[in-house]
Design a protein around this motif. Structure first.
Motif, PDB file in Angstrom:
ATOM      1  N   VAL A 118       0.841  -1.207   0.000  1.00  0.00           N
ATOM      2  CA  VAL A 118       0.000   0.000   0.000  1.00  0.00           C
ATOM      3  C   VAL A 118       0.876   1.258   0.000  1.00  0.00           C
ATOM      4  O   VAL A 118       0.545   2.261  -0.640  1.00  0.00           O
ATOM      5  CB  VAL A 118      -0.961  -0.005   1.202  1.00  0.00           C
ATOM      6  CG1 VAL A 118      -1.802   1.276   1.233  1.00  0.00           C
ATOM      7  CG2 VAL A 118      -1.887  -1.217   1.145  1.00  0.00           C
ATOM      8  N   ARG A 119       2.006   1.193   0.683  1.00  0.00           N
ATOM      9  CA  ARG A 119       2.963   2.311   0.626  1.00  0.00           C
ATOM     10  C   ARG A 119       3.383   2.588  -0.820  1.00  0.00           C
ATOM     11  O   ARG A 119       3.441   3.734  -1.263  1.00  0.00           O
ATOM     12  CB  ARG A 119       4.213   1.994   1.442  1.00  0.00           C
ATOM     13  CG  ARG A 119       4.133   2.321   2.916  1.00  0.00           C
ATOM     14  CD  ARG A 119       5.514   2.204   3.534  1.00  0.00           C
ATOM     15  NE  ARG A 119       5.506   2.627   4.932  1.00  0.00           N
ATOM     16  CZ  ARG A 119       6.599   2.958   5.612  1.00  0.00           C
ATOM     17  NH1 ARG A 119       7.771   2.914   5.010  1.00  0.00           N
ATOM     18  NH2 ARG A 119       6.522   3.326   6.870  1.00  0.00           N
ATOM     19  N   GLY A 120       3.706   1.521  -1.548  1.00  0.00           N
ATOM     20  CA  GLY A 120       4.132   1.673  -2.932  1.00  0.00           C
ATOM     21  C   GLY A 120       3.043   2.297  -3.789  1.00  0.00           C
ATOM     22  O   GLY A 120       3.314   3.173  -4.624  1.00  0.00           O
ATOM     23  N   LEU A 152      -5.505   3.518 -12.753  1.00  0.00           N
ATOM     24  CA  LEU A 152      -5.928   3.542 -14.154  1.00  0.00           C
ATOM     25  C   LEU A 152      -6.999   2.519 -14.496  1.00  0.00           C
ATOM     26  O   LEU A 152      -7.706   2.676 -15.481  1.00  0.00           O
ATOM     27  CB  LEU A 152      -4.708   3.322 -15.062  1.00  0.00           C
ATOM     28  CG  LEU A 152      -3.674   4.459 -15.071  1.00  0.00           C
ATOM     29  CD1 LEU A 152      -2.460   4.056 -15.905  1.00  0.00           C
ATOM     30  CD2 LEU A 152      -4.298   5.731 -15.626  1.00  0.00           C
ATOM     31  N   SER A 153      -7.118   1.455 -13.711  1.00  0.00           N
ATOM     32  CA  SER A 153      -8.084   0.404 -14.072  1.00  0.00           C
ATOM     33  C   SER A 153      -9.066   0.142 -12.936  1.00  0.00           C
ATOM     34  O   SER A 153      -8.733   0.264 -11.757  1.00  0.00           O
ATOM     35  CB  SER A 153      -7.363  -0.895 -14.430  1.00  0.00           C
ATOM     36  OG  SER A 153      -6.819  -1.510 -13.280  1.00  0.00           O
ATOM     37  N   GLU A 154     -10.277  -0.240 -13.312  1.00  0.00           N
ATOM     38  CA  GLU A 154     -11.293  -0.545 -12.315  1.00  0.00           C
ATOM     39  C   GLU A 154     -10.942  -1.804 -11.538  1.00  0.00           C
ATOM     40  O   GLU A 154     -11.216  -1.891 -10.333  1.00  0.00           O
ATOM     41  CB  GLU A 154     -12.654  -0.695 -12.986  1.00  0.00           C
ATOM     42  CG  GLU A 154     -13.794  -0.875 -11.993  1.00  0.00           C
ATOM     43  CD  GLU A 154     -15.158  -0.849 -12.651  1.00  0.00           C
ATOM     44  OE1 GLU A 154     -16.163  -0.708 -11.910  1.00  0.00           O
ATOM     45  OE2 GLU A 154     -15.235  -0.967 -13.886  1.00  0.00           O
ATOM     46  N   SER A 155     -10.334  -2.766 -12.205  1.00  0.00           N
ATOM     47  CA  SER A 155      -9.971  -4.010 -11.514  1.00  0.00           C
ATOM     48  C   SER A 155      -8.944  -3.732 -10.416  1.00  0.00           C
ATOM     49  O   SER A 155      -9.035  -4.288  -9.305  1.00  0.00           O
ATOM     50  CB  SER A 155      -9.405  -5.028 -12.510  1.00  0.00           C
ATOM     51  OG  SER A 155      -8.243  -4.516 -13.160  1.00  0.00           O
ATOM     52  N   PHE A 156      -7.982  -2.850 -10.695  1.00  0.00           N
ATOM     53  CA  PHE A 156      -6.991  -2.476  -9.687  1.00  0.00           C
ATOM     54  C   PHE A 156      -7.678  -1.764  -8.524  1.00  0.00           C
ATOM     55  O   PHE A 156      -7.387  -2.030  -7.352  1.00  0.00           O
ATOM     56  CB  PHE A 156      -5.922  -1.590 -10.327  1.00  0.00           C
ATOM     57  CG  PHE A 156      -4.733  -1.299  -9.443  1.00  0.00           C
ATOM     58  CD1 PHE A 156      -4.505  -1.992  -8.264  1.00  0.00           C
ATOM     59  CD2 PHE A 156      -3.808  -0.329  -9.797  1.00  0.00           C
ATOM     60  CE1 PHE A 156      -3.406  -1.734  -7.460  1.00  0.00           C
ATOM     61  CE2 PHE A 156      -2.711  -0.044  -9.014  1.00  0.00           C
ATOM     62  CZ  PHE A 156      -2.513  -0.749  -7.836  1.00  0.00           C
ATOM     63  N   ALA A 157      -8.615  -0.864  -8.842  1.00  0.00           N
ATOM     64  CA  ALA A 157      -9.347  -0.151  -7.792  1.00  0.00           C
ATOM     65  C   ALA A 157     -10.132  -1.130  -6.920  1.00  0.00           C
ATOM     66  O   ALA A 157     -10.152  -1.018  -5.685  1.00  0.00           O
ATOM     67  CB  ALA A 157     -10.290   0.878  -8.417  1.00  0.00           C
ATOM     68  N   ASP A 158     -10.779  -2.123  -7.545  1.00  0.00           N
ATOM     69  CA  ASP A 158     -11.549  -3.111  -6.787  1.00  0.00           C
ATOM     70  C   ASP A 158     -10.640  -3.949  -5.894  1.00  0.00           C
ATOM     71  O   ASP A 158     -10.994  -4.262  -4.743  1.00  0.00           O
ATOM     72  CB  ASP A 158     -12.320  -4.024  -7.744  1.00  0.00           C
ATOM     73  CG  ASP A 158     -13.456  -3.287  -8.453  1.00  0.00           C
ATOM     74  OD1 ASP A 158     -13.898  -2.251  -7.933  1.00  0.00           O
ATOM     75  OD2 ASP A 158     -13.872  -3.760  -9.524  1.00  0.00           O
ATOM     76  N   GLU A 159      -9.474  -4.329  -6.408  1.00  0.00           N
ATOM     77  CA  GLU A 159      -8.536  -5.127  -5.613  1.00  0.00           C
ATOM     78  C   GLU A 159      -8.032  -4.348  -4.407  1.00  0.00           C
ATOM     79  O   GLU A 159      -7.912  -4.888  -3.299  1.00  0.00           O
ATOM     80  CB  GLU A 159      -7.356  -5.548  -6.491  1.00  0.00           C
ATOM     81  CG  GLU A 159      -7.727  -6.562  -7.559  1.00  0.00           C
ATOM     82  CD  GLU A 159      -6.722  -6.595  -8.704  1.00  0.00           C
ATOM     83  OE1 GLU A 159      -5.699  -5.873  -8.609  1.00  0.00           O
ATOM     84  OE2 GLU A 159      -6.956  -7.319  -9.685  1.00  0.00           O
ATOM     85  N   LEU A 160      -7.748  -3.056  -4.608  1.00  0.00           N
ATOM     86  CA  LEU A 160      -7.282  -2.229  -3.495  1.00  0.00           C
ATOM     87  C   LEU A 160      -8.391  -2.039  -2.466  1.00  0.00           C
ATOM     88  O   LEU A 160      -8.140  -2.109  -1.253  1.00  0.00           O
ATOM     89  CB  LEU A 160      -6.807  -0.873  -4.025  1.00  0.00           C
ATOM     90  CG  LEU A 160      -6.335   0.142  -2.976  1.00  0.00           C
ATOM     91  CD1 LEU A 160      -5.209  -0.432  -2.122  1.00  0.00           C
ATOM     92  CD2 LEU A 160      -5.889   1.438  -3.653  1.00  0.00           C
TER      93      LEU A 160
END
Length: 310
Positions: A118-120, A152-160
């Motif tokens: 999460v820091r990264g 940039l991506s919804e999948s990345f946002a959902d994973e976070l």
């Protein structure tokens, strides 16, 4: 009142050098949050990292060199790495299957390393703003803290979002322009997110700021209450004085009972005094004096009614 900024958080992050798997997790979070991939005939696959600030660029390039023995082919203004497919698979951004070119989800890592991941991400795309109730432009939209990750991506946002939820951090998602924003917006949740990133010093700083603001708000509330009380007292005094003056002109104060004349004289002599002060001078209770003033107001209205409002 000075407060925390997104750059302050990033500066605090780069003060530490993660070890071994922690470094891999941090770099994976950073790369996934701000990478651009391109393929050229001469250089093969190029990885471009938008670092935004000099100190973040120096920090990431140092981690890459020390942990993975890779140096950028270009570092102004972005970091650019050539022949990067092996690096991306090593840090879990590309599928480990050499025959598949696929951006992965959250890398497989122990929960103990999620703080570095999460820091990264924050280093790559994070921001923070404080809206203080201090009478400045910062307070537009209300007071509070807002920490976000713009990906940039919804999948990345959902994973976070799922990662934060597993750690008890309630987050929200929205679309802004061409990016997906994961954000937390109240002071307690922001502090929990900073605690997840092992930024305890900043958590203490925010808690101190919140305590100072709470005291300031309490003082302002008391001042506003005092001003409101003074305003009510002044308005009540004017109303009674107007009633007394009306009776004096229409009938004369001598037509009032003795106790009401006494109360009227006291108010005329002390127009700015509080009800309690006048009651003390007359040796009666506040409720008793208020009753006399109320009776004077009633008599003024009765006289007005008898005279047809003239």
């Amino acid at each position: 009142m000075p407060t925390l900024s997104g750059l302050d958080i990033k500066r605090e992050i780069v003060k530490t050098r993660p070890k071994d798997g922690e470094c891999r997790a941090l770099v994976a979070g950073f790369v996934r949050s701000c990478m651009t991939l391109s393929i050229t005939r001469t250089d093969g696959m190029l990885l471009q990292l938008d670092c935004q600030t000099d100190f973040v660029r120096e920090y990431i390039s140092g981690l890459m060199l020390n942990a993975f023995k890779v140096a950028p082919v270009n570092h102004t203004p972005s970091l650019v790495y050539g022949d990067c497919e092996k690096l991306l698979r090593l840090i879990g951004v590309l599928s480990a299957d050499g025959s598949v070119f696929e951006i992965t989800g959250v890398p497989d890592m122990p929960e103990s390393r999620e703080w570095a991941y999460v820091r990264g991400i924050f280093l790559g795309c994070g921001s923070f703003s404080a809206k203080l109730d201090n009478g400045t432009d910062e307070q537009k939209g209300g007071g509070g803290y807002h920490l976000e990750f713009s990906v940039l991506s919804e999948s990345f946002a959902d994973e976070l979002t799922e990662l934060l939820d597993r750690r008890g951090i309630a987050s929200h998602k929205m679309v802004r322009a061409d990016k997906y924003v994961v954000y937390v917006k109240d002071s307690e949740t922001v502090c929990n997110c900073l605690a997840l990133m092992k930024l305890g010093k900043l958590v203490l700083s925010l808690n101190d700021t919140m305590a100072a603001l709470s005291v300031k708000k309490d003082v302002n509330r008391r001042m506003n209450c005092d001003i409101a009380n003074m305003t009510r007292t002044a308005n009540a005094s004017v109303d009674v004085l107007n009633a007394i003056e009306y009776i004096r002109k229409k009938r004369g104060l001598y037509t009032l009972p003795g106790k009401l004349v006494e109360a009227a004289d006291a108010r005329i002599n002390s127009p700015e005094s509080s009800l309690g002060d006048i009651a003390y001078e007359l040796g009666i209770s506040k409720s008793g004096l208020k009753h006399r003033f109320d009776r004077i107001a009633e008599i003024a209205k009765e006289i007005e009614a008898e005279d047809g409002g003239v």
